[in-house]
Design a protein around this motif. Structure first.
Motif, PDB file in Angstrom:
ATOM      1  N   UNK A 156      -2.202   7.225  -7.581  1.00 29.63           N
ATOM      2  CA  UNK A 156      -0.706   6.893  -8.356  1.00 29.63           C
ATOM      3  C   UNK A 156       0.647   6.912  -7.718  1.00 29.63           C
ATOM      4  N   UNK A 157       0.460   8.434  -7.105  1.00 27.19           N
ATOM      5  CA  UNK A 157       1.826   8.613  -6.619  1.00 27.19           C
ATOM      6  C   UNK A 157       2.180   7.894  -5.396  1.00 27.19           C
ATOM      7  N   UNK A 158       1.281   7.080  -4.426  1.00 25.10           N
ATOM      8  CA  UNK A 158       1.580   6.234  -3.562  1.00 25.10           C
ATOM      9  C   UNK A 158       2.078   5.097  -4.402  1.00 25.10           C
ATOM     10  N   UNK A 159       1.743   4.497  -5.087  1.00 21.13           N
ATOM     11  CA  UNK A 159       2.430   3.284  -5.807  1.00 21.13           C
ATOM     12  C   UNK A 159       3.739   3.580  -6.249  1.00 21.13           C
ATOM     13  N   UNK A 160       3.874   4.858  -6.782  1.00 28.29           N
ATOM     14  CA  UNK A 160       5.343   5.235  -7.467  1.00 28.29           C
ATOM     15  C   UNK A 160       6.224   5.286  -6.201  1.00 28.29           C
ATOM     16  N   UNK A 161       5.632   6.023  -4.987  1.00 26.92           N
ATOM     17  CA  UNK A 161       6.632   6.195  -3.882  1.00 26.92           C
ATOM     18  C   UNK A 161       7.106   4.786  -3.252  1.00 26.92           C
ATOM     19  N   UNK A 162       6.219   3.767  -3.299  1.00 31.68           N
ATOM     20  CA  UNK A 162       6.765   2.544  -2.728  1.00 31.68           C
ATOM     21  C   UNK A 162       7.555   1.823  -3.683  1.00 31.68           C
ATOM     22  N   UNK A 163       7.083   2.093  -5.094  1.00 33.17           N
ATOM     23  CA  UNK A 163       7.951   1.261  -6.195  1.00 33.17           C
ATOM     24  C   UNK A 163       9.381   1.815  -5.975  1.00 33.17           C
ATOM     25  N   UNK A 164       9.603   3.170  -6.121  1.00 34.44           N
ATOM     26  CA  UNK A 164      10.979   3.797  -6.141  1.00 34.44           C
ATOM     27  C   UNK A 164      11.767   3.141  -4.792  1.00 34.44           C
ATOM     28  N   UNK A 165      11.082   3.427  -3.491  1.00 35.24           N
ATOM     29  CA  UNK A 165      11.778   3.101  -2.267  1.00 35.24           C
ATOM     30  C   UNK A 165      12.057   1.617  -2.412  1.00 35.24           C
ATOM     31  N   UNK A 166      11.353   0.823  -2.959  1.00 31.21           N
ATOM     32  CA  UNK A 166      11.858  -0.745  -3.046  1.00 31.21           C
ATOM     33  C   UNK A 166      12.970  -0.966  -3.833  1.00 31.21           C
ATOM     34  N   UNK A 167      13.106  -0.199  -4.870  1.00 29.66           N
ATOM     35  CA  UNK A 167      14.034  -0.264  -5.869  1.00 29.66           C
ATOM     36  C   UNK A 167      15.294   0.003  -5.526  1.00 29.66           C
ATOM     37  N   UNK A 187       4.726  -2.370  12.157  1.00 29.55           N
ATOM     38  CA  UNK A 187       4.277  -2.649  10.688  1.00 29.55           C
ATOM     39  C   UNK A 187       4.551  -1.487   9.808  1.00 29.55           C
ATOM     40  N   UNK A 188       5.734  -0.896   9.815  1.00 30.09           N
ATOM     41  CA  UNK A 188       6.094   0.293   9.117  1.00 30.09           C
ATOM     42  C   UNK A 188       6.874  -0.198   7.661  1.00 30.09           C
ATOM     43  N   UNK A 189       6.669   0.253   6.681  1.00 32.52           N
ATOM     44  CA  UNK A 189       7.321  -0.240   5.591  1.00 32.52           C
ATOM     45  C   UNK A 189       8.924   0.218   5.578  1.00 32.52           C
ATOM     46  N   UNK A 190       9.804  -0.877   5.641  1.00 31.33           N
ATOM     47  CA  UNK A 190      10.970  -0.469   5.898  1.00 31.33           C
ATOM     48  C   UNK A 190      11.892   0.078   4.832  1.00 31.33           C
ATOM     49  N   UNK A 191      11.242  -0.033   3.380  1.00 29.96           N
ATOM     50  CA  UNK A 191      11.875   0.503   2.344  1.00 29.96           C
ATOM     51  C   UNK A 191      11.737   1.978   2.296  1.00 29.96           C
ATOM     52  N   UNK A 192      10.823   2.685   3.218  1.00 27.41           N
ATOM     53  CA  UNK A 192      10.570   3.992   3.132  1.00 27.41           C
ATOM     54  C   UNK A 192      10.817   4.905   4.484  1.00 27.41           C
TER      55      UNK A 192
END
Lengths: 790, 251, 246
Positions: free
Chosen positions: A1-12, C95-100
């Motif tokens: 679940x943390x992986x999902x949150x990490x990406x979500x927050x980064x995208x936001x 292909x890194x995730x640019x948001x992170x």
């Protein structure tokens, strides 16, 4: 679940614009919905609460002098009666305030002291088996020279506890000191019910009966079956049977009182609920649109995520969370905002009933809104997100975007037929390349345009209504009230003698018993040509002969009559035949009223003389000078009032609320267009780069993008305007029905052709304006940046 | 027969020329010099290849020569016109008239047919399409029977041929091709390279092709080698093996 | 010795406007600890082969077994879970995730593999240090050079300690020096026991580092050769590199 949150927050953190758009739209929708629901739960509750607390009377029944107190007391035991209070002796009197406020000294010098009407009731105790009076100022009656008023009356007349009112009894003045103020749940507020009740000790009442007065009795009843007016009518039958004929006078039902308290809220609620639904619907469309766009824009990211091990389910979670987080934050701001905005309306209702304001937080409303927002956003996001989760990661990474549908291609072919310049064609093609997205956007624009159209139309109509004598009660500037002893002929002579007098219509009221209706109908009888004041029938014609009558729709419905029908009834016991010749607009008594010529009243009561005189002055006459002159002819026996046609506060509230809501939805629609154009532009960035490489100038690029927006704006506008016009008609009819009337025979031309055309153009312009920013971005981004591989 | 391209041919004036061309990306620590003080010129009617390993700056050079990007310093001249002094609009007009493009991917607009893609530059410019020339061009690239097809319905090689036809239709002064065979299998690659060669031989076009594929470069009359942003070798025609030898030494 | 990869008669046909056969009945296997280079020109099917092994794409027919796991018939979700623990992939375009941030890019992969938070952080930081990019932990990919990004990608691929490391043209987008550095890193990783399968079109690169070279053309394997480790050649190349640095 943390992986999902990490990406979500980064995208936001990176995609702020998108989060802002969602946040804004949800904030507006949540705020509107909270406002509507709080109003729904809060205000309509206030009256019921007070009614229960004060053991309100289901019926306050007046009796003429024909019945004895013993007989009346006996009715308390009639079948169906669960509680009864009274009988109390009553009389209609006139009072004059003793104190003259400094700013009114001149007026009093000119016109004499104001004469106020009251219906005094002789009552020993404020409490009892029914119709408790809630004391809100001062104390109850302790001695015979005291009087207790309703709070709304005291407020309306700026009277305070301790002041003196002089009761006019014949030629004498009997002073009464205001001991306290109460709230009676069976009484409408002073603006809607006149005369108001006032209370004195039973021993005081006989001293206030003047020559020519007709004292009566009043009793308060509570019944077992009291849900509808029909049930109440049935409950009164056994009571009537116990009394001599003609003993029953006016019946006030608590249902009418309750409707009156709730009317403002009811009117406003009609819109609020409808608009909340629209706003939430539009929010859903926008979220779905945004998510679809986010998915498409994030194809590469989604592909990478899947490549490194995110399951499709986790991809969906991430996309849904990306939408839910800003949505929930928006609720945190929007819901309190809605609660705040609801305060004035909700406390107004409670205040009028002397109740403490309800809790600032309506928990059911808030929970419902949160649940609604979460469901709408989650579902709108989950559906396109699920599609994304199922794609092959390789395709996603390589292509970077989803393939176009076949249908889009077909539409493009259709466009080929029209020989438009290539940039316009390309722009048009872009608008429809993703039909679902174009559909969402067009619907959002439709909703925005429809509500703006509706708001504009409503404003126009309400303004017309205020200025049209057929709707505002008549065009007169002076109202003269005559005390019994002042001769009618002399007053008429005085008025006619004034050069500024254009028309005089005298007016009187009486109760009419209509066959088939148990409750008597209040009726207005006019002497003189009422149409000279601008009054007119909306359907049929105005009355011209004795026996002819016009009435609003509520009466017609209750009596099952149509324009042209004859009906029978009686006035003062005298049987008469009436002819309904027309339908009019009048909100008094919720439309349960009759208008007839004075000659009709004469048939039943030959000696009757009107007590009210309405004068229409010639143009450019000075009402104040006129009023002074008339008043000088007899200060003591005449009350001269200058008519101020101020807009009712209800209309003002409705106008404001509607305007705000229309703006809200217009903003949402503009956001939808902006968002769509942004998504389209971002998605097409490679195509645009190719076009620029091949020679498309920046201006052409802007034209291309603007075209796609203009087309969506045009479609939304063309569909939205008729929708708005229809909405206008429907809602106006609903409003009129709430006050017992109808407006359908009257086609208010609120919408002229130029106005409609202007709305369409405005819609397109707003759409294009919303598109300009993304258009500039498309036109001026460097080609090389785009075509450079990562 | 398609006319010769629109260049005023004076004996030795190059079609495309660059002087002291430099392009820097980024800032501070992450700043990268994609091109460093490059000087090169291409003569009319020649087929030149620009080669080099990834990161050598060959794509950047092409973008700058084609006017798709602006240099950090230095000049680019196309057919006698210096690009530096032109604003976006004038630059676009110049490209429209004088330059044709074939990219590695995403050449074509997916919602237009092959024919519409080919005539796009003319229609954007508001010019009329000469039906006879169009038909000849379609036959020359072997796509006359597929002109109503959309890109999704064409193979990679066919898409590239459409792109070439589009580049040819305006009879530009120079055609830039960026890895035109990068995405194709051997058969399609050969077809595309054939086409490009014939454009030079039969039609007198000037072509500058960026590639890392030795087979492709072997078709050219001249090969310019770049490494780390500079020109390190400038040869005439070479065979594929010779090219590989040079590349080996470079790395 | 267990086979880390086992392909049996694997074919892949794309249906588009024109049907394309990307793989034509491929059978091959890779043992643990090998360093295999798959070579061929564009369109030979080497990238498609890699995608099959990685579980990023499904064959039209045939069987793919990786790390003892049969990938046939697995759902998208199961393939995703397989990728978390069985393979690490390095792509040509990173292909890194640019948001992170750099660290987050690696942490995400660790979290997916089920490594607990503190351990994940530790392992990620250690890997980044080993790849000499720890000082960029809080930087976003857009601000890094190609070589730096590829190192992050390698860290991400290795943080979950997969039995198999796959690399698709890992130096294709890098300049010569960065490319060399990356290849040395991969070679070192292989030396410590990691199975590596690397796809490339660069023959020289393949020859320098791999022990085994599989050549492909038009969807078929045309050659499968084991290279003799020539100690002489190795030291010559080392000398050349040192010369270039001066």
């Amino acid at each position: 679940m943390t992986a999902v949150w990490r990406k979500t927050l980064a995208s936001l953190r990176r995609r702020r614009l998108q989060a802002v758009i969602i946040g804004l739209v949800v904030l507006l929708a949540a705020g509107t919905a909270t406002l509507a629901l709080t109003l729904l739960f809060g205000s309509t509750n206030a009256y019921d609460q007070a009614f229960a607390q004060q053991r309100g009377a289901h019926v306050l029944q007046e009796f003429t002098g024909g019945a004895t107190t013993v007989q009346l007391a006996h009715t308390a035991r009639a079948p169906g009666v669960t509680a009864a209070a009274g009988p109390w002796r009553t009389d209609n009197i006139t009072v004059e305030p003793a104190r003259v406020p400094p700013d009114e000294r001149q007026m009093v010098a000119d016109f004499g002291p104001p004469k106020l009407g009251l219906e005094v009731v002789g009552r020993a105790s404020p409490a009892g088996p029914a119709d408790d009076l809630r004391l809100v100022a001062g104390h109850w009656l302790r001695s015979g020279n005291q009087i207790v008023l309703t709070r709304s009356f005291a407020l309306a007349q700026s009277l305070a506890v301790g002041e003196t009112l002089n009761a006019v009894v014949g030629s004498r003045r009997v002073p009464l000191i205001i001991a306290g103020e109460v709230i009676d749940v069976d009484e409408m507020d002073a603006a809607n019910q006149s005369p108001q009740h006032a209370w004195v000790l039973p021993a005081t009442l006989p001293r206030l009966i003047g020559p020519g007065d007709q004292p009566g009795y009043e009793m308060a009843y509570r019944f077992r079956h009291a849900a509808t007016n029909a049930a109440l009518r049935a409950d009164l039958v056994p009571i009537k049977a116990l009394l001599p004929a003609g003993a029953l006078g006016f019946t006030r039902s608590y249902i009418d009182v309750r409707n009156n308290y709730n009317i403002t809220s009811a009117l406003v609620l009609t819109f609020l609920l409808a608009f909340s639904v629209f706003a939430l619907g539009a929010a859903a469309l926008i979220v779905a649109n945004i998510v679809t766009g986010a998915v498409l824009a994030g194809f590469r990211d989604i592909g990478i995520m899947k490549a490194i091990g995110f399951t499709p389910g986790q991809v969906v979670q991430m996309l849904v969370l990306q939408m839910l987080v800003p949505a929930l934050i928006a609720c945190v701001v929007g819901i309190p905002l809605g609660l705040l905005l609801s305060r004035p309306l909700v406390t107004q209702s409670a205040d009028a009933l002397g109740l403490p304001p309800p809790a600032a937080l309506s928990l059911p409303a808030v929970l419902l809104v949160i649940a609604g927002v979460v469901t709408v956003v989650a579902v709108s996001a989950a559906l396109p997100a699920w599609r994304a989760g199922r794609l092959s990661p390789v395709r996603a990474i390589v292509s970077g975007t989803a393939p176009q549908g076949r249908k889009a291609v077909g539409l493009a072919r259709a466009l080929d037929r029209l020989h438009l310049p290539p940039t316009v064609r390309l722009g048009a093609g872009q608008a429809f390349a993703r039909p679902l997205r174009a559909g969402f956007t067009a619907v959002a624009v439709l909703v925005g345009v429809a509500t703006v159209t509706f708001a504009v139309g409503l404003r126009t109509t309400l303004m017309h209504g205020l200025n049209d004598p057929a709707f505002n009660g008549g065009d007169y500037q002076i109202e003269v009230s005559r005390l019994m002893q002042y001769p009618d002929a002399r007053l008429m002579h005085t008025l006619r003698a004034q050069p500024q007098t254009q028309a005089i219509v005298a007016r009187d009221w009486a109760s009419v018993q209509v066959n088939g209706i148990s409750q008597p109908v209040q009726s207005v009888f006019t002497r003189g040509d009422a149409t000279k004041l601008g009054l007119r029938a909306l359907q049929g014609r105005w009355y011209a002969a004795p026996g002819e009558a016009v009435a609003p729709e509520a009466f017609m419905k209750e009596a099952h009559l149509r324009v042209g029908d004859y009906f029978t009834g009686s006035i003062n016991g005298r049987r008469l035949r009436f002819h309904l010749v027309g339908m009019m607009f009048d909100t008094a008594e919720f439309g349960r009223i009759l208008y007839m010529d004075f000659s009709t009243l004469h048939r039943a009561m030959p000696g009757e003389v009107p007590a009210d005189y309405l004068v229409r002055l010639r143009p450019r006459s000075d009402p104040t000078a006129y009023a002074i002159r008339v008043n000088r002819t007899s200060r003591a026996d005449l009350t001269v009032n200058i008519q101020n046609n101020t807009a009712s506060s209800v209309i003002a509230t409705v106008n404001d609320v509607v305007l705000v809501l229309a703006l809200v939805l217009a903003v949402i629609a503009a956001a939808a267009v902006f968002n769509t154009v942004l998504l389209n532009t971002r998605e097409r960035v490679r195509d645009t780069a190719v076009l620029k490489a091949v020679g498309m100038a920046p201006r052409q690029a802007i034209l291309m993008v603007a075209t796609s927006a203009a087309i969506l704006g045009l479609i939304g506008g063309i569909l939205g305007i008729p929708a708005g016009v229809v909405l206008h008609g429907v809602i106006l009819q609903l409003m009129a029905n709430l006050v017992g009337n109808t407006i359908s025979p009257l086609q208010y031309q609120a919408f002229s052709a130029p106005l409609l055309l202007g709305l369409v153009i405005a819609g397109m312009l707003v759409a294009v304006l919303g598109a300009l920013l993304p258009a500039r971005w498309a036109a001026y981004t460097g080609v090389a940046e785009v075509l450079h591989a990562e | 027969m398609l006319e010769a391209p629109d260049t005023t041919v004076t004996s030795a004036r190059p079609v495309v020329a660059a002087e002291h061309l430099t392009r820097l990306y980024g800032e501070g620590q992450a700043q990268v010099a994609a091109l460093r003080d490059v000087e090169v010129a291409f003569q009319p009617g020649t087929f030149s290849a620009v080669m080099g390993p990834s990161g050598s700056g060959k794509s950047t050079l092409m973008h700058l020569l084609a006017g798709l990007d602006r240099p950090t310093s230095g000049t680019v001249t196309i057919d006698g016109v210096e690009l530096n002094g032109l604003n976006d609009k004038k630059l676009t007009l110049l490209r429209r008239q004088k330059v044709g493009f074939v990219f590695q991917f995403f050449n074509l607009l997916p919602m237009l047919t092959a024919e519409e893609n080919i005539t796009l530059p003319l229609r954007i410019a508001g010019e009329r399409v000469d039906e006879a020339s169009l038909r000849q061009l379609l036959e020359a690239v072997g796509l006359a029977d597929r002109k109503e097809h959309r890109p999704a319905e064409l193979s990679g090689g066919q898409q590239q041929r459409v792109a070439i036809a589009r580049a040819l239709i305006t009879r530009p002064a120079v055609i830039f091709a960026d890895e035109p065979t990068g995405n194709l299998d051997s058969q399609s690659s050969r077809e595309v390279l054939d086409m490009l060669r014939r454009a030079v031989d039969d039609l007198g076009q000037t072509i500058v092709m960026v590639t890392h594929d030795a087979q492709a470069a072997a078709v050219a009359d001249r090969i310019v080698f770049l490494e780390d942003g500079r020109i390190v070798r400038d040869e005439g025609h070479l065979t594929a093996d010779q090219i590989l030898d040079v590349m080996k030494v470079l790395r | 010795m267990t086979q880390v990869i086992e392909l049996t008669q694997v074919s892949k046909v794309y249906n588009g406007g024109a049907a394309q056969t990307a793989l034509d009945g491929i059978s091959m296997s890779v043992a643990s600890g090998e360093f295999v280079a798959v070579m061929g020109p564009s369109g030979s099917g080497k990238s498609t082969l890699l995608n099959m092994v990685a579980g990023l794409d499904r064959p039209t027919s045939g069987r793919v077994c990786v790390g003892g796991r049969d990938l046939t018939g697995l759902s998208e979700g199961e393939l995703a879970k397989f990728r978390r623990t069985h393979v690490g992939i390095v792509f040509q375009f990173f292909h890194l995730l640019n948001d992170l941030t750099v660290l987050d890019n690696v942490l995400v992969a660790a979290e997916l593999a089920g490594i607990k938070r503190s351990a994940a952080r530790q392992q990620a930081t250690a890997l980044l240090a080993r790849l000499e990019i720890a000082d960029k932990a809080d930087v976003y990919p857009a601000e890094l050079s190609g070589g730096q990004r590829q190192r992050v990608a390698i860290a991400r691929a290795l943080v979950n300690r997969p039995p198999l490391l796959l690399a698709d043209e890992p130096t294709g987008a890098l300049d010569s020096r960065s490319g060399d550095q990356i290849m040395e890193l991969i070679a070192a990783i292989n030396a410590s026991g990691q199975t590596v399968v690397l796809v490339t079109h660069d023959a020289k690169l393949a020859a320098r580092h791999a022990q085994r070279v599989i050549s492909m053309s038009d969807g078929r394997i045309v050659d499968d050769a084991v290279l003799e480790p020539a100690a002489g050649t190795r030291s010559l190349l080392t000398f050349q590199r040192e010369e270039a640095r001066r």
